[in-house]
Motif scaffolding. Structure first.
Motif, PDB file in Angstrom:
ATOM      1  N   PHE A   1       0.824  -1.208   0.000  1.00 58.95           N
ATOM      2  CA  PHE A   1       0.000   0.000   0.000  1.00 58.95           C
ATOM      3  C   PHE A   1       0.858   1.259   0.000  1.00 58.95           C
ATOM      4  CE2 PHE A   1      -3.576  -2.688   1.575  1.00 58.95           C
ATOM      5  CZ  PHE A   1      -4.456  -2.399   0.549  1.00 58.95           C
ATOM      6  N   ALA A   2       1.932   1.258   0.762  1.00 59.51           N
ATOM      7  CA  ALA A   2       2.815   2.431   0.815  1.00 59.51           C
ATOM      8  C   ALA A   2       3.417   2.711  -0.564  1.00 59.51           C
ATOM      9  CB  ALA A   2       3.909   2.224   1.855  1.00 59.51           C
ATOM     10  N   GLU A   3       3.825   1.651  -1.258  1.00 55.99           N
ATOM     11  CA  GLU A   3       4.466   1.815  -2.559  1.00 55.99           C
ATOM     12  C   GLU A   3       3.480   2.140  -3.671  1.00 55.99           C
ATOM     13  OE1 GLU A   3       7.049  -0.762  -5.802  1.00 55.99           O
ATOM     14  OE2 GLU A   3       6.983  -1.446  -3.722  1.00 55.99           O
ATOM     15  N   LYS A   4       2.350   1.434  -3.710  1.00 54.96           N
ATOM     16  CA  LYS A   4       1.431   1.545  -4.845  1.00 54.96           C
ATOM     17  C   LYS A   4       0.290   2.533  -4.625  1.00 54.96           C
ATOM     18  CE  LYS A   4       3.526  -1.716  -7.117  1.00 54.96           C
ATOM     19  NZ  LYS A   4       4.314  -1.440  -8.289  1.00 54.96           N
ATOM     20  N   ILE A   5      -0.152   2.717  -3.405  1.00 51.59           N
ATOM     21  CA  ILE A   5      -1.335   3.527  -3.140  1.00 51.59           C
ATOM     22  C   ILE A   5      -1.001   4.765  -2.315  1.00 51.59           C
ATOM     23  CG2 ILE A   5      -3.629   3.511  -2.074  1.00 51.59           C
ATOM     24  CD1 ILE A   5      -3.666   0.486  -2.726  1.00 51.59           C
ATOM     25  N   GLY A   6       0.086   4.701  -1.581  1.00 51.27           N
ATOM     26  CA  GLY A   6       0.465   5.809  -0.708  1.00 51.27           C
ATOM     27  C   GLY A   6       0.569   7.140  -1.431  1.00 51.27           C
ATOM     28  N   VAL A   7       1.019   7.108  -2.681  1.00 51.89           N
ATOM     29  CA  VAL A   7       1.186   8.334  -3.451  1.00 51.89           C
ATOM     30  C   VAL A   7      -0.141   9.089  -3.594  1.00 51.89           C
ATOM     31  CG1 VAL A   7       0.913   7.216  -5.712  1.00 51.89           C
ATOM     32  CG2 VAL A   7       2.250   9.317  -5.502  1.00 51.89           C
ATOM     33  N   TYR A   8      -1.252   8.370  -3.665  1.00 52.94           N
ATOM     34  CA  TYR A   8      -2.551   9.031  -3.789  1.00 52.94           C
ATOM     35  C   TYR A   8      -2.909   9.778  -2.505  1.00 52.94           C
ATOM     36  CZ  TYR A   8      -3.027   6.318  -8.046  1.00 52.94           C
ATOM     37  OH  TYR A   8      -2.823   5.780  -9.291  1.00 52.94           O
TER      38      TYR A   8
ATOM     39  N   TYR B   1      -0.676  10.786  -0.304  1.00 53.29           N
ATOM     40  CA  TYR B   1       0.328  11.841  -0.217  1.00 53.29           C
ATOM     41  C   TYR B   1      -0.103  13.058  -1.046  1.00 53.29           C
ATOM     42  CZ  TYR B   1       4.873  14.143  -0.723  1.00 53.29           C
ATOM     43  OH  TYR B   1       5.893  15.045  -0.723  1.00 53.29           O
ATOM     44  N   ASN B   2      -0.492  12.808  -2.281  1.00 50.84           N
ATOM     45  CA  ASN B   2      -0.918  13.897  -3.158  1.00 50.84           C
ATOM     46  C   ASN B   2      -2.171  14.589  -2.636  1.00 50.84           C
ATOM     47  OD1 ASN B   2       1.218  13.452  -4.861  1.00 50.84           O
ATOM     48  ND2 ASN B   2       0.037  12.302  -6.370  1.00 50.84           N
ATOM     49  N   ARG B   3      -3.095  13.826  -2.066  1.00 47.12           N
ATOM     50  CA  ARG B   3      -4.305  14.430  -1.491  1.00 47.12           C
ATOM     51  C   ARG B   3      -3.927  15.328  -0.322  1.00 47.12           C
ATOM     52  NH1 ARG B   3      -9.790  13.483  -1.825  1.00 47.12           N
ATOM     53  NH2 ARG B   3      -9.102  13.131  -3.956  1.00 47.12           N
ATOM     54  N   GLY B   4      -2.993  14.874   0.508  1.00 50.44           N
ATOM     55  CA  GLY B   4      -2.520  15.678   1.627  1.00 50.44           C
ATOM     56  C   GLY B   4      -1.872  16.971   1.152  1.00 50.44           C
ATOM     57  N   LEU B   5      -1.057  16.870   0.101  1.00 60.03           N
ATOM     58  CA  LEU B   5      -0.446  18.073  -0.458  1.00 60.03           C
ATOM     59  C   LEU B   5      -1.492  19.034  -0.990  1.00 60.03           C
ATOM     60  CD1 LEU B   5       2.681  16.813  -2.444  1.00 60.03           C
ATOM     61  CD2 LEU B   5       2.628  18.074  -0.294  1.00 60.03           C
ATOM     62  N   ASN B   6      -2.492  18.486  -1.676  1.00 63.95           N
ATOM     63  CA  ASN B   6      -3.565  19.315  -2.215  1.00 63.95           C
ATOM     64  C   ASN B   6      -4.340  20.000  -1.100  1.00 63.95           C
ATOM     65  OD1 ASN B   6      -6.686  19.366  -3.246  1.00 63.95           O
ATOM     66  ND2 ASN B   6      -5.238  19.890  -4.864  1.00 63.95           N
ATOM     67  N   ASP B   7      -4.647  19.261  -0.043  1.00 65.45           N
ATOM     68  CA  ASP B   7      -5.356  19.844   1.098  1.00 65.45           C
ATOM     69  C   ASP B   7      -4.519  20.942   1.750  1.00 65.45           C
ATOM     70  OD1 ASP B   7      -7.444  18.094   0.624  1.00 65.45           O
ATOM     71  OD2 ASP B   7      -6.979  16.775   2.325  1.00 65.45           O
ATOM     72  N   ALA B   8      -3.221  20.692   1.908  1.00 59.26           N
ATOM     73  CA  ALA B   8      -2.330  21.698   2.499  1.00 59.26           C
ATOM     74  C   ALA B   8      -2.264  22.939   1.623  1.00 59.26           C
ATOM     75  CB  ALA B   8      -0.940  21.103   2.702  1.00 59.26           C
ATOM     76  N   GLN B   9      -2.201  22.733   0.316  1.00 58.46           N
ATOM     77  CA  GLN B   9      -2.157  23.864  -0.605  1.00 58.46           C
ATOM     78  C   GLN B   9      -3.433  24.698  -0.496  1.00 58.46           C
ATOM     79  OE1 GLN B   9      -1.955  22.854  -4.771  1.00 58.46           O
ATOM     80  NE2 GLN B   9      -1.206  24.877  -5.341  1.00 58.46           N
ATOM     81  N   ASN B  10      -4.581  24.033  -0.393  1.00 61.49           N
ATOM     82  CA  ASN B  10      -5.849  24.756  -0.266  1.00 61.49           C
ATOM     83  C   ASN B  10      -5.902  25.558   1.031  1.00 61.49           C
ATOM     84  OD1 ASN B  10      -6.823  23.863  -2.719  1.00 61.49           O
ATOM     85  ND2 ASN B  10      -7.853  22.093  -1.845  1.00 61.49           N
ATOM     86  N   VAL B  11      -5.415  24.966   2.119  1.00 57.36           N
ATOM     87  CA  VAL B  11      -5.392  25.680   3.396  1.00 57.36           C
ATOM     88  C   VAL B  11      -4.482  26.899   3.295  1.00 57.36           C
ATOM     89  CG1 VAL B  11      -4.623  25.552   5.802  1.00 57.36           C
ATOM     90  CG2 VAL B  11      -6.024  23.724   4.846  1.00 57.36           C
TER      91      VAL B  11
END
Length: 88
Positions: free
Chosen positions: A42-49, A51-61
């Motif tokens: 999951f960390a290798e194949k799905i974690g990136v999604y 991670y990217n959602r977290g970055l997007n949320d941080a950017q919006n904040v």
């Protein structure tokens, strides 16, 4: 992006949660090795999604906070602006 890694303490906690989930929801015992393997997958194949959602949320904040700050700065500058013959 580098593969998401966890400290030993984090990994142990997550693996424990995976094992509990498999037992409670799927009525299956999942061994330590299998749970770690699943976590690594999951960390290798799905974690990136995530991670990217977290970055997007941080950017919006941050974007919202910066917009608020810009408005506050504009209002503060308007308050200290000296009147002139050209004032509004």
């Amino acid at each position: 992006m580098a593969i998401i890694t966890f400290s030993e303490e984090e990994k142990s906690t997550i693996v424990n949660q995976v094992q509990k989930y498999f037992q409670k929801e799927l009525d299956q015992d999942l061994g330590q090795f299998d749970a770690e393997f699943l976590l690594d997958f999951f960390a290798e194949k799905i974690g990136v999604y995530f991670y990217n959602r977290g970055l997007n949320d941080a950017q919006n904040v941050l974007t919202g906070k910066l917009a608020d700050l810009a408005l506050e700065m504009e209002e503060a500058l308007d308050e200290i602006e000296k009147p002139t013959d050209l004032s509004k």
